[in-house]
Structures are given as C-alpha cells and as structure tokens.
Scaffold this motif. Structure first.
Motif, mmCIF file in Angstrom:
data_model
loop_
_atom_site.group_PDB
_atom_site.id
_atom_site.type_symbol
_atom_site.label_atom_id
_atom_site.label_comp_id
_atom_site.label_asym_id
_atom_site.label_seq_id
_atom_site.Cartn_x
_atom_site.Cartn_y
_atom_site.Cartn_z
ATOM 1 N N LYS A 21 1.738 -6.221 6.611
ATOM 2 C CA LYS A 21 1.697 -6.472 5.176
ATOM 3 C C LYS A 21 2.028 -5.187 4.434
ATOM 4 O O LYS A 21 1.392 -4.155 4.666
ATOM 5 N N HIS A 439 -2.403 -0.432 6.504
ATOM 6 C CA HIS A 439 -1.438 -1.520 6.717
ATOM 7 C C HIS A 439 -0.555 -1.251 7.938
ATOM 8 O O HIS A 439 -0.203 -2.186 8.651
ATOM 9 N N ASP A 444 -6.292 -5.310 6.911
ATOM 10 C CA ASP A 444 -6.056 -5.958 5.625
ATOM 11 C C ASP A 444 -6.044 -4.965 4.472
ATOM 12 O O ASP A 444 -5.305 -5.114 3.518
ATOM 13 N N ASP A 445 -6.903 -3.951 4.552
ATOM 14 C CA ASP A 445 -6.951 -2.972 3.475
ATOM 15 C C ASP A 445 -7.622 -1.701 3.983
ATOM 16 O O ASP A 445 -8.109 -1.638 5.120
#
Length: 985
Positions: A21, A439, A444-445
């Motif tokens: 992502k 990422h 996810d973060d």
C-alpha cells in the motif's frame, strides 16, 4: 510481511506477489506514470501496456515506486530491466545477470573503464530485481541476503579476474591458466563481516582483507609481488567504489586488515599469520569467525584460514581470554529493564535490542566454545543459533525468538536502505518517513509497525541480557567482601584484585568510610544496610570498567555530595540498568561524573522511565521548561531556575547520547534547542525587569541572531554560544518612557549587558552559558547591540570575507517575529550578493593557513584544528554558500546539510558523500568527547571506558583502527579542501 497476495505477479516472479500500500495514492500514480513514460521512450511496449493497465501487479509496482524513490529511479533509468521479465521470471533473469558478470572480465579487448561500466550496469539491474523479489515476498530475507552476497562475490571476482588478466598481458604475472586466472595467482581476498557470512545488507559496504602469497605459481618476482598487488588492490577498490555516471558497484572497506595504520593494502600471508599468532586481539578472532575466501586464489585462501584455526578456535580458553571476551561484551551494554525504546531515530543495527546484540551473543559463545565444539564454527548467525540450542547453550525458546527477530530486524534494515540506497540503519524521526518504512514492510501503518518493532527489541534485549547472565563460564561469584574493623581482610584484598582493582587496600579504606557513616547519604542505619547489600554488585560493575579504582573514587565523590542515600541505593539495587548507567558515567565520562558530583539533583532525571523513549526535541524541552518556570515571579529566581533546568537537561541529553538513544546530530539539535529556549526565557525576563526601571522604546523590537554552532544547531555539551543582538524602533523615538529614560542606542546597549549578566554571571546555581558577542559588526570595538539598519549597511559595505563566511551559519531564533523575518531576509540577501569566486576561495585558503600557524592542532584527535578537520569542512561549506554552489532557496545553516547539498559543478557526488561522512565521523567523536571529558581526548590519559564508547559509536573494533580511520579521513578532506577552496601554503 503479512498482507494478501495477488496472483498476476506470477508473470514475473513465478509466484503471487504481496499487496503493498502506498503512503500517497496520487504520488504512487505519478511515480508509475514517470516509469511508464521512460518505458515508452525506451520502446518497452509490453511494459508500457502493463503500466497503463489496472492489475494487481501494476498496483504493486506503483506502491514500490512511491515508497522507494531509489527503485523508481532504477526503473526509469533502465526500463529494460522490467521488460526482460516478460521473457524470463526474476530468478532466471538473476541467474543470467550473474553469468554476464562472470563473463565481463573475459570480454574481448576489455578495458578498465569498460569493466567498470559493465559491473555497474549489471549490478544495478540485479540489485533492483533482488529488491523487487523481497518486496513481492517471493524471496524471503535469508534468500535476499544470500543473493546480495552472491552479487558482491560475482562483482569482486569479475574485477579481480580482469585485473589479473590485465597484469598477465602486461607481463607482470604469468598466470597458469588464463581461463581461470585466479587459480595459482597468489592474490587472496577474504570477505569479512556480513559479506563473509553471506548475510549482506541491501546497501552495505563490503569488508575485505587482501593477502598475497609471494610464492604462488603466477608470481614472476617474489620481491616485487607486494608492490604489484598493492597497486592491483587500489585499482580493485577504484573499480568497485568510484562513483561514475553509471553509479558505483560496492563501497569497499579494507580497515579490518592487521594494523591498518601501518600495513600495506595487500599483506604477505606469512606476515599476517605472524601478526595474528603474536599480536592478534580477541575482537580479531571474533571477526575471523566470518572470514571467507570470496575471490582470487580461493585454494590459497582456504589454506590460510586453515592455518589460522588454532588462533581462532582455541581448544582451551584461559581466564584472561574469557575476561577479554567480557571486555568485548562491554562494548554493547544490555540495558535490561530500563524503560521503553524510542522507535523514531532508533539504530536497528547498533541500538538496544538490535541486530548487533544477536550477532554479538552468537560470536562470543562461538569464541568460548568453538574450540571444543566444531559444530559452533559456522559463519551464519541463524544457523549458529540453532547449533547453540542443539549444544545446550541456549534453550529452544531463545533460539526461536532470536531467529524470528533477527530476520525481522534485517527486513527493517533492508527497507531503510531501499528508500534511497543509503547505508543507514536509523529509523526516521519524521512521521511520513516512518509511515513509508511501515508500508515497505507491509504493515497497515506506522503505529502497527512501531508496536511490532518495540516488541522485537524488547524480546532481543530480554534474551540478550538473560543469555549473558546465564551463559556457561561467564558468570563468576564474588569472593570475600569484609569491610568491618580497621584491618584489611586478606580475602577481601584478593577478591578486589581479581575484580580488577589495582589498589585494593586503598579501595577498602574508601568503602569502610561508607560504612562508618561519614557521609550524609550513609548516616542512617537503613542507608548503610542498603549500601552493604549493593556493594558486591557495585564492585563487580566498577571492576568491569578496566580502570576500576578511578571509577570507584568518582562514585565516592558522588556519594559525598548526596543529601540522602536510601532512595538511590534501593533504586540501584532493584534496577541493574540504572546501576550500569551510573557505572558507565563513572568509568567512561569524567566530565559527567563531575557534574553529578557537584549537582547530585541532575541524577534525578535518570529516574524518569520514559527518558530513553522520548526524543529531546524542541516541543519536549519547551513543555518541560514551561512547567519548570511556572510560578517563578522574582527575576533572580527565574534566572536560577533556568540554570537548574539547563544543567539537568544538558546532562540528560548527554545520557541519551552516551547510551545510544540518540546520535550526535540529534544531540547537537537538542543542545541547540535547549540554548534557544533558555536564552529566550532569559531575554524575556531581562526585558521585563529592565522595562521596570527604564520603560520601553516606542516601536522597540529585539531579535537575536545565533552564530557559530548555535546558528548551525551543532552545539555540544560544553559549547559557548555566539550571539548578535539586533534592534529596531520607531524613527521618531528619542528616549524610553521609563522612570530613568535612555536614548535608544544606550537603552539597547544596557539591555544587552543585562542579558549577558543574566546568562553568563555565576550564581549559586552556576552559569547558564558563556556568551561570545565578538561576531557583531566591528567585533569588540563595536557596540554590543546593533540597529538592524546599521547591521545591514555594515554587512553590505564594510564586512570582511570571514564575516560573510560566519554569516552562512547565522540563524535568528529569539525576539520579535517581524524583526526576525526582516533579519532572516537581510541575511539571505547579503549571502546572495554577487562575489568574485576566486577572491573568496583565495581569502578562505589564506585564513585557513593563518589559523594553522596561530593555532596548530595538538594531535590527530584535535578534530577541529587538525588539517582536514572540522574547520576545513566548515570553510568548504561556507565558501560554497558564498559562491552560489548550494541551492538558492536553501535555508540550511548546518554544515552537514550544506555539504550534502553542494552542487555537482562545485563538487562531484562521491567527494560530496566523503565530506558528509567525514563531518558525521568528526561530530560523533566531538560530541562524545565534549560530553565525557573535561579537555581533549588523549589516548594515554582517557578512561578505557571512554575508548570503548568511541569504538561502539563508530562501529570499529579498536583504537588503532579508529585513529587510522580519522587520519585517512583527514587526509581525504584536506585534499578536497585544496581542490575545492585552494592550497594551504
């Protein structure tokens, strides 16, 4: 890497690829379009079609290109690297590239420049594909490190083969077999460190030791062999690491060779064997565990390592050797249980809970047991963890946990280096950059990554500490420790001697004084009881400092100044990490020890459990200063509180640097932020106090221009601060409106004198900062406060070149916002004035010459004054700014930032990097020296613990190697100074 995979990655990778992502979807789309345009220009039709489609593979690539500017630029420079994957998946393409690297040395009529280009092009493509495979999760971390190591092996071998064939054609060698030029050549190249272990980083240096067998079949004249192979080794380094328009292959480091300060780059085998057997250190034994012949005469290399086995793998390890292993261990402390670890700014390699702790434990156990257990002689960290478990040295839980965390931390290290192909191990401090790393690792973060990272460090730190506490043959009970009566106990004297104390009788007398209650801290029976329980741990800890007597005497002075002791003794007893930190201060940092002896209250800050997890940035310091000053109304009380606060925070910033929680650059910013905030508070107090008697000037405004290291935000623990006070007021303002009115010029002159006293005058709480105002217009002859118009006129019409050089580091940081903005604009405009470039260079070179005459360096450790030292770097940066060779929009005042932004017309990229690296090295050593020692560093006088600290911070194994590194660095900087500025004659 735990996200879902997309199947259409099989096209290139032979397997589904991981879904990554991007941080910013728009930037990802823009990055993808940039690569697509490059593919279109290169007529890569299939790649263009793919990048214009909406598939899982396209999404993966867009995320990669957004997250890694380096990989994006690789794809833009060479879109054919991706186009080729339509014809063969990545692993097959890598095999082809490796074969081409092998063949490059044998190309018909190959030249050195042709070999350099071929290796750079092939390495760049292979490097790119290895990164893509890891990010796609079709190659695990172990495979990735093996591929990177194989790539380095192939490139080094190709360069070696080319050079051997070239020497053969020139009649310098007579190779037995030109199809296999390395065989019988006598040129031995050992890969060390991670290269030797096949565990190379994504952007790692390669460590080599180069040996020569003068009696090898290919050598025509044994007497000339060393000179010949030294020249070939220099050419090898140039082929591998010189930056050209095609990039570089690998940065190459030859400093692990025996006695690098006085030996040639290529050493005769017999001389090397003699060195290791007669003078070799235990750290060199540890380094040789990973040694592997990687190029040149591999048979001769294996023979050399076989002869070295009795030195590396001792059948019987004597107690002195075990003690030496302890001294190696002390270079990396197990901070067990002392607070959390900051994620931002953490060094994944050298920091607490990092990669080095895992590697270090494995290597020390190998040194101790490898002589009796041949299965513990392997090079690879994870394989050796398994063998240690099989042999019963660690349990399966520790093996499993350390193995998992090792590969996780190596992944983090790779992600850091993939962003910009930099040899960095430090996590970013900025939120968006940390998000990028998260990422790249498929989190996810940043929050999810930070949680996993902290847990990883905690596990490593826990096992590291536990392993050393329980490791066989490493724990030793303390013998007699009796301090009652007036007569020395013979058993106690013997115990103290064994612990490392040179004057055990004197130490007994000191400790008896504690138990007699002669200090306030030991007057109560409970305090003496707690101290008695703590004494064995204290003596063991001080004994490990290698100058135990001095460390214990410093602790004794500290005790003498304590108002009470029960709380401290209880804390030290229950918190070994705090004890280790106190011992580190006493053993390695006499200056810090003197501070806590004079001001024991600064030690209170160490009790904050969040100390090492919170960065001492401006917001952190500002919040604490506001709290500390709350309620203080009286002028003198405010000034005293500022001194107390600054002293404690300087100490705590220093502790963070000492323990590795922050690096030297972060420390410089923190010391500078602290000065900014406390001087600002002092100015506010002075202005209010002064106005009570003299009133205010109509439209009066003040701004302070920070100069020197304050302006560049590179202050050290003991720095003075350089200031210029500027003011402005309404044109028609004749006098202030107070009870005792003053004309503006006198008003601001007296206000400045009051500020100097407020900051520099000694009170019961000491001095806040020593102030230096000599950089103001006209120096000591000019007024202490300068009107902004007068400042601007002087700088434009009368200032000397050196004053404009000093102005490149100026930073307005305190005062009226509008005036600050005007000052900053004036400085920017003055620096942007057109100048005679050659005149600037000539005058800077002449200034450097005069400085060397008037203030010669004491020795190579006088890093500021030594030729090729900090002044040379600062002058280069200042000349570059004045001659328009830095970005015009840049507001950087820090020397390192200016050096990193030098234009290519002024300085080649490789030279620029050398300057930046040199500045980082000097500042690391300078910050540490100013923090720990009262004067400069003298290897004969400084505590051994301080030398250990410097080695740990520079990641070098011994002081001789560090000195050689400093001397080599200074030589390079001086050569670049003369090239970029002018000769110092």
């Amino acid at each position: 890497m735990g996200r879902d995979a997309v199947a259409d990655g099989s096209l290139w990778f032979g397997a589904p690829v991981l879904v990554l992502k991007p941080v910013d979807d728009d930037e990802a789309a823009e990055a993808l379009e940039m690569v697509r345009e490059a593919a279109e220009d290169a007529q890569c039709a299939r790649l263009c079609e793919l990048l214009g489609s909406n598939t899982g593979l396209t999404g993966f690539l867009s995320a990669v290109f957004e997250l890694s500017p380096f990989l994006r630029d690789c794809a833009r420079r060479n879109p054919h690297a991706l186009e080729a994957l339509f014809d063969a998946p990545a692993d097959e393409r890598l095999k082809t590239l490796f074969e081409r690297i092998d063949a490059s040395a044998f190309a018909e009529e190959q030249t050195e420049s042709g070999q350099m280009k071929a290796l750079r092009d092939l390495k760049a493509e292979a490097h790119f594909l290895i990164a893509l495979c890891r990010l796609a999760d079709v190659a695990d971390t172990a495979t990735t490190t093996e591929r990177l190591s194989l790539l380095a092996d192939k490139c080094i071998r190709a360069a070696v083969n080319f050079l051997l064939l070239d020497a053969d054609r020139a009649g310098k060698l007579k190779l037995p077999d030109q199809a296999r030029p390395a065989e019988g050549s006598g040129w031995i190249l050992l890969g060390m460190g991670k290269l030797g272990a096949n565990e190379l980083n994504f952007s790692s240096d390669i460590d080599l030791i180069v040996l020569v067998d003068p009696h090898a079949p290919a050598i025509i004249d044994a007497y000339e062999a060393i000179d010949l192979f030294v020249r070939l080794t220099r050419r090898l380094v140039r082929i591998l690491q010189d930056r050209t328009e095609h990039g570089y292959v690998f940065r190459t480091d030859l400093r692990l060779r025996p006695d690098p300060g006085s030996t040639p780059l290529a050493i005769p085998v017999e001389a090397a064997l003699h060195y290791y057997e007669s003078r070799g250190q235990n750290w060199e034994r540890a380094a040789m565990i990973k040694a592997r012949p990687i190029a040149g005469d591999l048979v001769a290399g294996e023979s050399f390592l076989k002869e070295l086995q009795p030195y590396v793998w001792r059948k019987y390890l004597d107690y002195a050797a075990i003690a030496d292993v302890h001294s190696i261990k002390r270079q990396i402390h197990a901070h067990k249980g002392h607070g959390a670890v900051a994620v931002r700014g953490h060094n994944v390699k050298l920091g607490r809970g990092g990669i080095r702790e895992i590697e270090f434990f494995v290597q020390t156990q190998q040194l101790i047991a490898g002589g009796r257990f041949p299965e513990l002689r392997g090079r690879r960290t994870v394989i050796m963890l398994k063998e240690l478990a099989c042999c019963g040295w660690i349990d399966e839980e520790a093996r499993g946990a350390l193995t998992r965390q090792y590969w996780f931390l190596r992944d983090v290290e790779h992600a850091l280096q993939m962003v910009a192909d930099e040899q960095t191990h430090t996590l970013p401090e900025e939120d968006d950059e940390l998000e990028r790393i998260a990422h790249l690792l498929a989190f996810d973060d940043a929050e999810a990554f930070s949680e996993a990272f902290r847990e990883s460090l905690r596990l490593v730190e826990q096992h590291y500490a536990d392993l050393f506490e329980t490791a066989p043959q490493l724990s030793r009970g303390v013998g007699n420790l009796v301090f009652t009566g007036d007569v020395d106990d013979p058993g106690t004297l013997e115990t103290l001697s064994e612990l490392g104390f040179e004057r055990p009788s004197d130490m007994c007398r000191v400790i008896r004084g504690w138990h007699y209650g002669r200090y306030r801290a030991t007057q109560s029976a409970e305090a003496r009881e707690r101290l008695t329980e703590l004494t064995p741990a204290l003596l063991e800890a001080f004994g490990s400092t290698r100058r135990a007597d001095e460390a214990l005497l410093r602790f004794d002075a500290f005790l003498a100044g304590l108002p009470a002791g029960i709380q401290l003794f209880s804390l030290l007893q229950s918190n070994p990490a705090l004890l280790n930190m106190l011992v580190s201060i006493m053993g390695a940092a006499p200056r810090l020890a003197a501070i806590i002896t004079r001001r024991p209250h600064v030690f209170d800050g160490l009790l904050d459990p969040a100390l090492l997890s919170e960065l001492p940035d401006r917001a952190y310091l500002s919040e604490r200063l506001e709290t500390f000053l709350a309620g203080a109304q009286i002028y003198e009380e405010i000034l005293d509180r500022l001194r107390i606060f600054a002293a404690e925070q300087k100490f705590l910033i220093g502790i963070r640097l000492l323990t590795g929680a922050i690096d030297s650059a972060r420390a410089g910013k923190a010391f500078s932020d602290l000065a900014d905030l406390t001087v600002e508070s002092a100015l506010e107090a002075v202005v209010e106090n002064f106005a009570g008697r003299h009133g205010r000037i109509a439209g009066g405004r003040v701004a302070i221009l920070g100069m020197g290291k304050l302006g560049s935000r590179e202050l050290t623990a003991g720095s003075d601060i350089d200031l210029i006070l500027l003011y402005d007021h309404d044109e028609d303002a004749d006098y202030s409106d107070g009870q005792k009115a003053l004309a503006p010029s006198e008003y601001y002159a007296r206000l400045t004198q009051r500020l100097i006293a407020a900051v520099s005058a000694p009170t019961a709480e000491g001095v806040l900062y020593e102030l230096d105002l000599r950089l103001r217009p006209s120096g000591n002859k000019g007024p202490v406060a300068t009107h902004i118009d007068a400042f601007a006129r002087y700088q434009r019409n009368d200032a000397w070149t050196w004053e404009h050089m000093a102005l490149t580091r100026a930073r307005a940081f305190v005062g009226d916002r509008a005036l600050i903005e005007r000052v900053e604009k004036e400085v920017h405009d003055i620096l942007a004035l057109p100048r005679d470039t050659q005149k600037i260079r000539n005058e800077a070179a002449e200034m450097r010459r005069l400085l060397e005459e008037e203030k010669p360096a004491r020795d190579v450790w006088d890093l500021k004054l030594v030729p090729g030292g900090l002044i040379d770097l600062e002058f280069i940066a200042q000349v570059a700014v004045l001659t328009g060779n830095t970005p015009s929009e840049s507001e950087a005042t820090a020397t390192s930032e200016v050096l990193s932004s030098l234009s290519e017309t002024f300085c080649a990229p490789q030279a620029r990097q050398e300057l930046v690296d040199a500045h980082h090295l000097y500042m690391t050593l300078t910050q540490t020296t100013r923090l720990c020692l009262e004067g400069g560093f003298d290897p004969d006088e400084a505590p051994p613990g301080f030398a250990d600290l410097m080695l740990r911070q520079t990641d070098l194994p011994e002081l001789g190697i560090l000195q050689a590194h400093v001397e080599e660095t200074a030589g390079r900087v001086r050569r670049l100074f003369e090239e970029l500025v002018g000769p110092v004659v």
